[in-house]
Write an enzyme that holds these catalytic residues in place. Structure first.
Site, PDB file in Angstrom:
ATOM      1  N   HIS A  71       0.840  -1.042  -0.053  1.00 46.68           N
ATOM      2  CA  HIS A  71      -0.101  -0.046   0.044  1.00 46.68           C
ATOM      3  C   HIS A  71       0.711   1.228  -0.077  1.00 46.68           C
ATOM      4  O   HIS A  71       1.904   1.225   0.265  1.00 46.68           O
ATOM      5  CB  HIS A  71      -0.962  -0.171   1.167  1.00 46.68           C
ATOM      6  CG  HIS A  71      -0.274   0.440   2.446  1.00 46.68           C
ATOM      7  ND1 HIS A  71      -0.221   1.623   2.858  1.00 46.68           N
ATOM      8  CD2 HIS A  71       0.362  -0.562   3.460  1.00 46.68           C
ATOM      9  CE1 HIS A  71       0.552   1.445   4.312  1.00 46.68           C
ATOM     10  NE2 HIS A  71       0.802   0.384   4.469  1.00 46.68           N
ATOM     11  N   CYS A  72       0.227   2.374  -0.272  1.00 46.35           N
ATOM     12  CA  CYS A  72       0.515   3.615  -0.142  1.00 46.35           C
ATOM     13  C   CYS A  72      -0.420   4.499   0.482  1.00 46.35           C
ATOM     14  O   CYS A  72      -1.394   4.131   1.213  1.00 46.35           O
ATOM     15  CB  CYS A  72       1.252   4.098  -1.360  1.00 46.35           C
ATOM     16  SG  CYS A  72       0.194   4.160  -3.010  1.00 46.35           S
ATOM     17  N   MET A  73      -0.443   5.871   0.173  1.00 45.19           N
ATOM     18  CA  MET A  73      -1.435   6.713   0.605  1.00 45.19           C
ATOM     19  C   MET A  73      -2.753   6.339  -0.388  1.00 45.19           C
ATOM     20  O   MET A  73      -3.758   5.985   0.307  1.00 45.19           O
ATOM     21  CB  MET A  73      -1.158   8.198   0.406  1.00 45.19           C
ATOM     22  CG  MET A  73      -2.379   9.133   0.996  1.00 45.19           C
ATOM     23  SD  MET A  73      -2.732   8.729   2.603  1.00 45.19           S
ATOM     24  CE  MET A  73      -1.748   9.824   3.406  1.00 45.19           C
TER      25      MET A  73
END
Length: 137
Positions: A71-73
């Protein structure tokens, strides 16, 4: 969901930079293995320096029957770029096939700089010097 590994591709405390402040301590009590990299979603950011390290982390997890959450933002650029690099490096896919595969599950929009770095990966001698690895481990 059976997640055994988490790869945060936006690790850091600065929320204004679209970073997510988690660490291995955050997951210790639930037994999840964690890896975090500091990457900004800017076309000028060199995310390619993390391609091998992240691909190895994902591959190791899958080889041990793990389930990886990358994941990231927003889940569309940094994390997508790392997953694409993994498919290219560990599954022998070209960038076009890797994008198609990921887009079967979710829409992604790696920034132009990240796409350029993936193109450089595709054209790299080390990626082209080895036979393609097809299928799942």
């Amino acid at each position: 969901m059976g997640i055994t590994h988490v790869l945060n591709t936006a690790q850091g405390p600065e929320r204004q930079l679209n970073l997510v402040d988690t660490s291995d301590d955050y997951y210790d009590d639930v037994g999840i293995k964690f890896m975090g990299i500091f990457a900004l979603d800017l076309s000028s950011f060199n995310i390619s320096k993390y391609f091998k390290q992240c691909s190895d982390f994902i591959e190791d997890a899958l080889a041990n029957n793990g389930k990886v959450f990358v994941h990231c933002m927003q889940g569309i650029s940094r994390s997508a770029t790392i997953v694409l690099a993994f498919l290219m490096m560990k599954r022998g896919m070209n960038i076009r096939d890797a994008c198609r595969e990921v887009r079967k599950a979710r829409e992604i929009f790696p920034n132009d700089g990240f796409l350029y770095q993936l193109c450089l990966l595709q054209d790299s001698p080390e990626l082209n010097a080895r036979p393609a690895i097809l299928g799942k481990p």
